[in-house]
Design an enzyme around this catalytic site. Structure first.
Site, PDB file in Angstrom:
ATOM      1  N   ASN A  62      42.872  23.939  44.555  1.00 16.07           N
ATOM      2  CA  ASN A  62      43.731  24.443  45.640  1.00 16.07           C
ATOM      3  C   ASN A  62      44.401  25.745  45.228  1.00 16.07           C
ATOM      4  OD1 ASN A  62      45.207  22.678  43.880  1.00 16.07           O
ATOM      5  ND2 ASN A  62      46.875  22.553  45.337  1.00 16.07           N
ATOM      6  N   GLU A  75      39.109  21.140  48.472  1.00 17.99           N
ATOM      7  CA  GLU A  75      37.854  20.722  49.124  1.00 17.99           C
ATOM      8  C   GLU A  75      37.248  21.871  49.921  1.00 17.99           C
ATOM      9  OE1 GLU A  75      40.788  19.216  49.124  1.00 17.99           O
ATOM     10  OE2 GLU A  75      40.639  17.099  49.648  1.00 17.99           O
ATOM     11  N   CYS A 112      42.895  15.818  53.243  1.00 21.29           N
ATOM     12  CA  CYS A 112      43.745  16.027  54.417  1.00 21.29           C
ATOM     13  C   CYS A 112      42.876  16.156  55.677  1.00 21.29           C
ATOM     14  CB  CYS A 112      44.604  17.275  54.229  1.00 21.29           C
ATOM     15  SG  CYS A 112      43.691  18.812  54.449  1.00 21.29           S
ATOM     16  N   CYS A 115      40.514  19.214  55.881  1.00 17.45           N
ATOM     17  CA  CYS A 115      39.351  19.103  54.988  1.00 17.45           C
ATOM     18  C   CYS A 115      38.359  18.070  55.517  1.00 17.45           C
ATOM     19  CB  CYS A 115      39.803  18.753  53.570  1.00 17.45           C
ATOM     20  SG  CYS A 115      40.652  20.140  52.777  1.00 17.45           S
TER      21      CYS A 115
END
Ligand code: THU
Length: 160
Positions: A62, A75, A112, A115
């Site tokens: 991230n 991701e 999330c 994603c």
């Protein structure tokens, strides 16, 4: 009116040792790339690795930003990279490892919503499922064979 039930299937592994060698390798890479996370604002680091059908493994973490929405999850970082590098190569599996930089997280961290939508888009694009594994910093691993299990009633191109 009729009621419908939506069923999702998951496998839960106690440790990485229970996985096959290729998936163990994916975890090794995801754990390692997690250290590269730029998580200055949330202090929450995520590593994600994908296994491509050509056998290659790509990884990402991230990347945050002082303008918060400009950051990107691990991701999506790795999936956009994989599909940029190899637009015609299918993604077979994605592994996600995540946790706070301040405490040990043993609870598996599911992707999330954004994603999930992106994983779903690539399943549709490549016309095959992407196996998903997720875990915390350590502890149990959750596996599901398609993002459909985490994203029922998905939005896709058929609505456009
Ligand atoms: N994050 C991910 O990388 N993947 C997810 O699926 C959930 C959240 C990141 C975004 C942000 O940098 C930090 O974790 C806290 O939300």
């Amino acid at each position: 009116m009729k009621e419908i039930k939506v069923c999702s299937n998951f496998k839960v592994y106690d440790t990485i040792d229970e996985l096959n060698d290729q998936t163990k390798n994916l975890f090794k890479e995801a754990i390692s790339i997690r250290k590269s996370a730029y998580s200055a604002y949330s202090n929450f680091s995520v590593g994600a690795s994908v296994l491509l059908e050509n056998g290659e493994i790509l990884s990402g973490s991230n990347q945050e930003n002082s303008s918060y929405p400009s950051g990107l999850c691990a991701e999506r970082t790795v999936l956009f990279y994989a599909n940029s590098k190899y637009p015609d190569t299918k993604v077979k599996e994605i592994v996600v490892v995540a946790g706070s930089n301040e405490k040990i997280n043993e609870i598996p961290v599911a992707p999330c919503g954004a994603c999930r939508q992106v994983i779903s888009e690539y399943e549709t694009k490549q016309k095959s499922n992407i196996g998903l594994y997720f875990m915390g910093e350590k502890g149990k691993i959750v596996y599901t064979d398609s993002i459909n299990n985490l994203l029922p009633f998905k939005f896709d191109k058929t609505f456009l």
